[in-house]
Write a protein that holds these residues in place. Structure first.
Motif, PDB file in Angstrom:
ATOM      1  N   TRP A 118      31.965   2.699  16.203  1.00 46.80           N
ATOM      2  CA  TRP A 118      33.269   3.377  16.913  1.00 46.80           C
ATOM      3  C   TRP A 118      33.144   4.717  17.105  1.00 46.80           C
ATOM      4  N   GLY A 119      32.282   5.440  16.500  1.00 42.89           N
ATOM      5  CA  GLY A 119      31.904   6.823  16.511  1.00 42.89           C
ATOM      6  C   GLY A 119      31.516   7.457  15.180  1.00 42.89           C
ATOM      7  N   LYS A 120      31.580   8.788  15.107  1.00 47.62           N
ATOM      8  CA  LYS A 120      31.388   9.564  14.054  1.00 47.62           C
ATOM      9  C   LYS A 120      32.700   9.807  13.237  1.00 47.62           C
ATOM     10  N   ALA A 121      32.610   9.853  11.573  1.00 52.07           N
ATOM     11  CA  ALA A 121      33.756  10.166  10.870  1.00 52.07           C
ATOM     12  C   ALA A 121      34.115  11.468  11.135  1.00 52.07           C
ATOM     13  N   GLY A 122      35.393  11.482  11.266  1.00 49.81           N
ATOM     14  CA  GLY A 122      36.229  12.686  11.479  1.00 49.81           C
ATOM     15  C   GLY A 122      36.611  12.831  13.137  1.00 49.81           C
ATOM     16  N   SER A 123      36.194  12.082  13.993  1.00 51.20           N
ATOM     17  CA  SER A 123      36.270  11.773  15.266  1.00 51.20           C
ATOM     18  C   SER A 123      37.829  11.133  15.552  1.00 51.20           C
ATOM     19  N   TRP A 124      38.381  11.316  16.571  1.00 50.67           N
ATOM     20  CA  TRP A 124      39.708  10.687  16.871  1.00 50.67           C
ATOM     21  C   TRP A 124      39.519   9.152  17.172  1.00 50.67           C
ATOM     22  N   ALA A 125      40.231   8.355  16.776  1.00 54.99           N
ATOM     23  CA  ALA A 125      40.057   6.904  16.478  1.00 54.99           C
ATOM     24  C   ALA A 125      40.586   6.632  18.077  1.00 54.99           C
ATOM     25  N   ILE A 126      40.000   6.729  19.102  1.00 52.44           N
ATOM     26  CA  ILE A 126      40.470   6.415  20.606  1.00 52.44           C
ATOM     27  C   ILE A 126      38.982   5.522  21.055  1.00 52.44           C
ATOM     28  N   ASN A 127      39.334   4.503  21.221  1.00 49.84           N
ATOM     29  CA  ASN A 127      38.196   3.347  21.612  1.00 49.84           C
ATOM     30  C   ASN A 127      37.639   3.948  22.901  1.00 49.84           C
TER      31      ASN A 127
END
Length: 139
Positions: A118-127
């Protein structure tokens, strides 16, 4: 909010379709962007889903504030028992001179805790699908 006229059959029951949180965020962003650019804003915006379905979504609120536009849409999850049903999804849009597009989360949006799909740690959790929808509407 204008109700969808589409239904699905699940376990022999007819269920009314609703809107995803990403579709609501996209509609709110589209409304805010149009207002910020001085375009005529109706009570609804039309967006396209990744499956090519056109949605007409009612805007709940819209205002200009300090060089930005803020718009909200009330989530209607249809007959899906979604915990976000009925909440307002907000988007705040401002212009950048360099024309870069940045999508940030706000109140109620978490952050990714572990690097992965889903992305990198710390990034916003927006799919990625809602991110793509928002970017398509903004551009």
């Amino acid at each position: 909010m204008k109700k969808l006229e589409e239904y699905v059959i699940k376990d022999g029951k007819q269920l009314r379709c609703g809107y995803t949180t990403g579709s609501c965020a996209t509609a709110a962003t589209a409304g805010a962007a149009r207002a910020l650019l001085g375009m005529e804003c109706e009570d609804t915006v039309e967006i396209d889903t990744p499956k090519g379905i056109k949605l007409e979504i009612e805007l709940e609120s819209l205002r200009l504030e300090g060089g930005a536009a803020i718009c909200s849409v009330k989530k209607d999850s249809g007959d899906d028992p979604d915990v976000t049903n009925g909440i307002e999804i907000y988007s705040k849009v401002s212009l950048r001179e360099d024309k870069e597009l940045n999508i940030y989360g706000g109140v109620g949006i978490g952050r990714i805790t572990v690097d992965g799909f889903w992305g990198k740690a710390g990034s916003w959790a927006i799919n990625q699908t809602p991110r793509n929808m928002i970017e398509r509407e903004i551009r």
